[in-house]
Design a protein around this motif. Structure first.
Motif, PDB file in Angstrom:
ATOM      1  N   ARG A 547       0.778  -1.089  -0.146  1.00  0.00           N
ATOM      2  CA  ARG A 547       0.441  -0.043  -0.008  1.00  0.00           C
ATOM      3  C   ARG A 547       1.106   1.131  -0.041  1.00  0.00           C
ATOM      4  NH1 ARG A 547      -3.169  -4.176  -0.060  1.00  0.00           N
ATOM      5  NH2 ARG A 547      -2.185  -3.449  -2.716  1.00  0.00           N
ATOM      6  N   ALA A 548       2.231   1.200   0.574  1.00  0.00           N
ATOM      7  CA  ALA A 548       3.030   2.786   1.326  1.00  0.00           C
ATOM      8  C   ALA A 548       3.776   2.975  -0.659  1.00  0.00           C
ATOM      9  CB  ALA A 548       3.554   1.970   1.884  1.00  0.00           C
ATOM     10  N   ARG A 549       4.133   1.301  -1.449  1.00  0.00           N
ATOM     11  CA  ARG A 549       4.485   1.646  -2.935  1.00  0.00           C
ATOM     12  C   ARG A 549       4.098   2.292  -3.707  1.00  0.00           C
ATOM     13  NH1 ARG A 549       9.049   1.955  -5.469  1.00  0.00           N
ATOM     14  NH2 ARG A 549       9.300   1.184  -7.283  1.00  0.00           N
ATOM     15  N   CYS A 580       7.413  -1.782   5.224  1.00  0.00           N
ATOM     16  CA  CYS A 580       8.904  -2.142   4.726  1.00  0.00           C
ATOM     17  C   CYS A 580       9.174  -2.871   5.939  1.00  0.00           C
ATOM     18  CB  CYS A 580       9.768  -2.705   3.899  1.00  0.00           C
ATOM     19  SG  CYS A 580       9.046  -1.800   2.252  1.00  0.00           S
ATOM     20  N   VAL A 581      10.012  -2.322   7.275  1.00  0.00           N
ATOM     21  CA  VAL A 581      10.495  -2.278   7.893  1.00  0.00           C
ATOM     22  C   VAL A 581       9.969  -2.848   8.388  1.00  0.00           C
ATOM     23  CG1 VAL A 581      11.355  -1.971  10.392  1.00  0.00           C
ATOM     24  CG2 VAL A 581      11.982  -0.919   8.528  1.00  0.00           C
ATOM     25  N   ALA A 593       7.705  -7.705   0.793  1.00  0.00           N
ATOM     26  CA  ALA A 593       8.270  -5.823   1.596  1.00  0.00           C
ATOM     27  C   ALA A 593       9.793  -5.688   1.203  1.00  0.00           C
ATOM     28  CB  ALA A 593       8.723  -5.871   3.253  1.00  0.00           C
ATOM     29  N   LEU A 594      10.788  -6.653   1.261  1.00  0.00           N
ATOM     30  CA  LEU A 594      11.622  -6.891   0.747  1.00  0.00           C
ATOM     31  C   LEU A 594      12.281  -5.958  -0.678  1.00  0.00           C
ATOM     32  CD1 LEU A 594      14.690  -6.985   2.103  1.00  0.00           C
ATOM     33  CD2 LEU A 594      14.508  -9.232   1.640  1.00  0.00           C
ATOM     34  N   ASP A 595      11.512  -6.560  -1.673  1.00  0.00           N
ATOM     35  CA  ASP A 595      11.695  -6.235  -3.044  1.00  0.00           C
ATOM     36  C   ASP A 595      11.064  -4.817  -3.070  1.00  0.00           C
ATOM     37  OD1 ASP A 595      11.809  -7.017  -5.460  1.00  0.00           O
ATOM     38  OD2 ASP A 595       9.925  -6.678  -5.621  1.00  0.00           O
ATOM     39  N   ILE A 596      10.057  -4.423  -2.014  1.00  0.00           N
ATOM     40  CA  ILE A 596       9.572  -2.792  -2.256  1.00  0.00           C
ATOM     41  C   ILE A 596      10.764  -2.055  -1.751  1.00  0.00           C
ATOM     42  CG2 ILE A 596       8.021  -1.740  -1.291  1.00  0.00           C
ATOM     43  CD1 ILE A 596       5.554  -3.926  -1.509  1.00  0.00           C
ATOM     44  N   ALA A 597      10.774  -2.330  -0.839  1.00  0.00           N
ATOM     45  CA  ALA A 597      12.567  -1.737   0.359  1.00  0.00           C
ATOM     46  C   ALA A 597      14.015  -1.521  -0.691  1.00  0.00           C
ATOM     47  CB  ALA A 597      12.927  -2.526   1.266  1.00  0.00           C
ATOM     48  N   LEU A 621      18.899  -1.159   6.557  1.00  0.00           N
ATOM     49  CA  LEU A 621      19.410  -2.446   6.967  1.00  0.00           C
ATOM     50  C   LEU A 621      18.873  -2.757   8.144  1.00  0.00           C
ATOM     51  CD1 LEU A 621      22.550  -1.041   8.164  1.00  0.00           C
ATOM     52  CD2 LEU A 621      22.173  -2.090   6.638  1.00  0.00           C
ATOM     53  N   ARG A 622      17.493  -2.330   8.453  1.00  0.00           N
ATOM     54  CA  ARG A 622      16.304  -2.723   9.964  1.00  0.00           C
ATOM     55  C   ARG A 622      15.131  -3.851   8.791  1.00  0.00           C
ATOM     56  NH1 ARG A 622      13.420   1.735  12.482  1.00  0.00           N
ATOM     57  NH2 ARG A 622      12.110   0.221  13.853  1.00  0.00           N
ATOM     58  N   ALA A 623      15.161  -3.310   8.290  1.00  0.00           N
ATOM     59  CA  ALA A 623      14.466  -4.145   6.995  1.00  0.00           C
ATOM     60  C   ALA A 623      14.764  -5.486   6.611  1.00  0.00           C
ATOM     61  CB  ALA A 623      13.674  -3.339   5.394  1.00  0.00           C
ATOM     62  N   CYS A 624      16.454  -5.247   6.179  1.00  0.00           N
ATOM     63  CA  CYS A 624      17.133  -7.029   6.342  1.00  0.00           C
ATOM     64  C   CYS A 624      16.524  -7.824   6.708  1.00  0.00           C
ATOM     65  CB  CYS A 624      18.549  -6.171   5.361  1.00  0.00           C
ATOM     66  SG  CYS A 624      18.436  -5.557   4.298  1.00  0.00           S
ATOM     67  N   ASN A 625      17.192  -7.332   8.630  1.00  0.00           N
ATOM     68  CA  ASN A 625      17.072  -7.826   9.712  1.00  0.00           C
ATOM     69  C   ASN A 625      15.655  -8.460   9.941  1.00  0.00           C
ATOM     70  OD1 ASN A 625      19.937  -7.035  10.378  1.00  0.00           O
ATOM     71  ND2 ASN A 625      19.300  -5.304  11.129  1.00  0.00           N
ATOM     72  N   ASN A 626      14.581  -7.334  10.064  1.00  0.00           N
ATOM     73  CA  ASN A 626      13.378  -7.370  10.203  1.00  0.00           C
ATOM     74  C   ASN A 626      12.448  -8.988   9.092  1.00  0.00           C
ATOM     75  OD1 ASN A 626      13.705  -6.330  12.356  1.00  0.00           O
ATOM     76  ND2 ASN A 626      12.244  -4.940  11.711  1.00  0.00           N
ATOM     77  N   LEU A 627      12.927  -9.166   7.744  1.00  0.00           N
ATOM     78  CA  LEU A 627      12.504  -9.149   7.205  1.00  0.00           C
ATOM     79  C   LEU A 627      12.906 -10.618   7.062  1.00  0.00           C
ATOM     80  CD1 LEU A 627      11.677  -6.747   4.526  1.00  0.00           C
ATOM     81  CD2 LEU A 627      10.195  -7.330   6.386  1.00  0.00           C
ATOM     82  N   LEU A 628      14.723 -11.105   7.066  1.00  0.00           N
ATOM     83  CA  LEU A 628      15.459 -11.799   6.151  1.00  0.00           C
ATOM     84  C   LEU A 628      16.523 -12.948   7.764  1.00  0.00           C
ATOM     85  CD1 LEU A 628      17.770 -10.620   3.349  1.00  0.00           C
ATOM     86  CD2 LEU A 628      15.228 -12.407   3.217  1.00  0.00           C
ATOM     87  N   PRO A 629      15.699 -13.920   7.466  1.00  0.00           N
ATOM     88  CA  PRO A 629      15.887 -15.086   8.865  1.00  0.00           C
ATOM     89  C   PRO A 629      17.732 -13.976   8.894  1.00  0.00           C
ATOM     90  CG  PRO A 629      16.442 -16.273   7.512  1.00  0.00           C
ATOM     91  CD  PRO A 629      15.358 -15.080   7.013  1.00  0.00           C
ATOM     92  N   ALA A 630      18.610 -14.507  10.086  1.00  0.00           N
ATOM     93  CA  ALA A 630      19.952 -14.017  10.578  1.00  0.00           C
ATOM     94  C   ALA A 630      20.533 -15.781   9.890  1.00  0.00           C
ATOM     95  CB  ALA A 630      20.229 -14.411  12.099  1.00  0.00           C
ATOM     96  N   GLY A 631      21.644 -15.064   9.441  1.00  0.00           N
ATOM     97  CA  GLY A 631      22.567 -15.995   9.105  1.00  0.00           C
ATOM     98  C   GLY A 631      21.942 -16.473   7.329  1.00  0.00           C
ATOM     99  N   ASP A 632      21.171 -15.550   7.030  1.00  0.00           N
ATOM    100  CA  ASP A 632      20.604 -16.320   5.909  1.00  0.00           C
ATOM    101  C   ASP A 632      21.802 -15.165   4.625  1.00  0.00           C
ATOM    102  OD1 ASP A 632      18.150 -16.436   3.570  1.00  0.00           O
ATOM    103  OD2 ASP A 632      18.945 -14.823   3.381  1.00  0.00           O
TER     104      ASP A 632
END
Length: 702
Positions: A547-549, A580-581, A593-597, A621-632
């Protein structure tokens, strides 16, 4: 023919008159002596040029004068000799022109005339006049450039010197205008010594007037007023007072030696000081003191110092801006002082009207006093009483009621309820002058929205729809962009389940109305769009990023279509990244959401809407942290690439380091931060940016 063109108001008349003069000169030079231009021809053409607004007028007039001098020399005195009057016309043309070099050129020509006058053995036909000097001084005083006041005064000194040289000839006698022009020049100069220079000129006038017994040079009221203005504009005070200005005021009250005091202070004198003292809340007491002094002088039959509406209004409005209960009380006291003075036989200029009362009501609205609403209602009742007694100017209008309503809205929830009751009574009023308008509704909507509850947001929406209905019925209360923005903001701050959807629906309704009606009052801008994006950010909707995009793309579409006020900016892109975050839900929602970010970030980098700043980088970077698992692996590679770019852009902040540390394994973090990696904890206040390379932080906001 030349005379006809001279009298003509046609824009090209001076050019045509000059053209005929040229033809006469050319014919005369070829032997046609019957068309010899005479003094009348030259004078008429120069007058025509001087009166025109042509930017090249002074240059043309100057060229004609030089041509006359040349022709006169070549003819061995047979042709027309330029005289002082012709010089004065050209001097006036330069002085009155809007050209930057006008004053300098006028001064140069004036001094040339003085030189010619003495070279001719003081030929009366070449004698300069006071008006020429005054014109040059006026041109300098209007320049407002550095040194303009000094140049004006040097011309004045030259005039005084010439006057003495010519045994005080009245033709070159400085007058009040001469000194006034220079005094005003110093007053407007901005020079720290300007007021003293202005007062020195006043003293010089007094000295010349006394020594020469010249009444025409005696400083009058406007001269003293100008010097007082100079001190007032300077803002210099001693213990809160404009000491020098007040001393001048006291001198104006002193009787002159001949008993003819032409410099008595008037209303303007006092109002000048009242206006200055009213510009500072700490000196309002001084303004009141001067007002009381005016009232006393008025009672002593001093007709020159009668207080005006401006005298009272200046103080009342100053108190209205002071935002405290004491100020509102003082404003009301000044108002009633004015009313009582008028009732006791005062001048019509003191007749109160609704503007004065509305100003005092506004003072109560800004006062923070818990009883401000009831006190405003009493003032409104006074207005009605005075109107019923025959004072037509006291009839309250919707602005008066709006100010009372504003007072209620600033008195907590009880006050808002009273404001709502007042609104309902205005809606039912038969008098169309007090039917609520757009401002009325916007005030109440603005008052109910800060409580961040669903009921307030829904009530705001109902009022918006009521405004539309009443507008269709012929009332002047159409919702504007402020109305929609307030309602959308109410839903964006509300935590109810469907608040973001309602905010979006309101926005869509506004867009639909705008496109169908073309009403520029609801033309969307970036602020209202960002409010909708913020509403989605606060929601729990799993598709908030989408919606934001969509809102961002809509803004770009309208901007490219010509609506410059809707252009997205850095804040808009950062708001989309925040959506996105905060996206929750299934994996597909987070990946979307990551793709939109990523798309929005890349678009910002390439766009004309702004450059990523430290907030942009830390949010991504927050978006990466919240939308992708650690170590990905994707999280590590994307975060590393973003951090590299952030370093290159000089936007590494404590937040960026914290989010980057969260995004990548410790080995990767050490690779980028080197030996200082261990020093960076999770707390921002423990991060020392000075340990980083300077180019990493060189573009951070200060």
């Amino acid at each position: 023919v030349i005379l006809a063109y001279t009298k003509s108001k046609d824009p090209g008349a001076s050019h045509r008159a000059e053209s005929i003069l040229r033809r006469m000169e050319n014919r005369y030079s070829t032997g046609q002596f019957d068309v010899k231009p005479d003094l009348f021809c030259y004078t008429s053409v120069l007058h025509s040029i001087a009166r025109s607004d042509d930017i090249d007028g002074p240059i043309r007039a100057d060229a004609i004068l030089k041509r006359m001098e040349s022709i006169y020399k070549e003819s061995n005195g047979v042709s027309v000799k330029p005289n002082g009057y012709l010089y004065s016309i050209v001097i006036k043309a330069w002085s009155a022109s809007s050209r930057k070099d006008g004053a300098i050129m006028a001064e140069s020509l004036l001094f040339k005339l003085i030189e010619k006058y003495f070279e001719s053995g003081k030929d009366d036909n070449l004698k300069p006049t006071t008006s020429s000097f005054n014109g040059v001084m006026s041109a300098h005083s209007k320049n407002f450039g550095e040194g303009s006041a000094l140049r004006a005064e040097s011309v004045l000194n030259k005039l005084v010197e010439l006057w003495a040289q010519l045994d005080y000839d009245s033709d070159v006698m400085p007058n009040v205008q001469s000194f006034m022009t220079c005094i005003k020049a110093w007053s407007r100069s901005g020079d720290s010594s300007g007021p003293e220079r202005a007062e020195l000129l006043l003293k010089k006038m007094q000295k010349l007037s006394s020594e020469r017994g010249c009444y025409r040079l005696k400083p009058d009221m406007p001269v003293f007023n100008s010097v007082i203005c100079a001190y007032a504009h300077s803002g210099r005070r001693v213990d809160g007072k404009l000491e020098e200005a007040e001393e001048l005021l006291a001198r104006m009250h002193e009787p002159s030696e001949d008993g003819k005091n032409i410099a008595k202070p008037d209303t303007f004198t006092y109002n000048t000081l009242i206006k200055y003292y009213s510009s500072d809340p700490h000196t309002l007491g001084e303004a009141e003191r001067l007002l009381e002094q005016m009232i006393k002088l008025c009672k002593d039959k001093n007709e020159y110092c009668y207080p005006s509406g401006f005298s009272f209004a200046t103080i009342i409005n100053a108190y209205a801006r002071s935002n405290n209960s004491y100020s509102a009380k003082r404003a009301q006291h000044i108002l009633h002082r004015m009313v009582n003075l008028y009732k006791s036989g005062g001048h019509d200029v003191l007749k109160p009207d609704k503007v004065f009362y509305t100003s005092v009501i506004n003072a109560w609205a800004n006062s923070g006093d818990p009883d401000a609403g009831s006190k405003s209602e009493k003032l409104l009742a006074e207005m009605h009483t005075l109107y019923d007694q025959g004072n037509e100017s006291m009839k309250p209008n919707i602005k008066s009621y709006n100010t009372v309503l504003l007072t209620h809205t600033r008195s907590g929830k009880d006050g808002i309820n009273k404001a709502y009751e007042l609104l309902q009574s205005l809606e039912c009023a038969e008098d169309k002058d007090i039917n609520p308008n757009t401002v009325t509704y916007n005030m109440l909507i603005d008052a109910i929205t800060p409580f961040n509850d669903e009921d307030g947001a829904n009530l705001a929406q109902k009022m918006l729809y009521k405004m539309e209905r009443r507008k269709r019925e012929g009332n002047n209360c159409a919702p504007d962009l402020t109305t929609y923005s307030l309602c959308i903001k109410a839903f964006s701050q509300c935590k109810a389940k469907y608040s973001a959807t309602k905010a979006q629906c309101l926005f869509d309704h506004m867009i639909s109305t705008y496109e169908s009606s073309g009403n520029q009052d609801i033309r969307p801008n970036w602020r209202v769009c960002t409010l909708v994006i913020d509403a989605w950010r606060r929601s729990n909707d799993t598709e908030k990023a989408i919606r934001a995009r969509e809102m961002l793309l809509l803004m770009i579409k309208y901007y490219e279509g010509g609506n410059t006020s809707i252009a997205p900016n850095l804040g808009t892109y950062n708001a989309v990244l925040l959506c996105c975050v905060h996206t929750n839900g299934a994996v597909q929602h987070k990946l979307a959401a990551l793709d939109i970010a990523y798309k929005s970030f890349q678009e910002l980098v390439k766009s004309k809407y702004g450059n990523p700043n430290d907030v942009t980088y830390s949010t991504f970077l927050r978006a990466c942290n919240n939308l992708l698992p650690a170590g990905d692996a994707s999280r590590i590679s994307i975060a590393s690439a973003i951090f590299k770019r952030c370093c290159k852009d000089g936007q590494v902040s404590p937040d960026v380091i914290i989010e980057f540390k969260r995004a990548v394994p410790s080995e990767t973090f050490k690779t980028f931060l080197g030996k200082n990696a261990e020093r960076y904890g999770k707390m921002k206040n423990k991060i020392n940016l000075q340990l980083l390379p300077k180019e990493w932080t060189c573009n951070l906001r200060t």
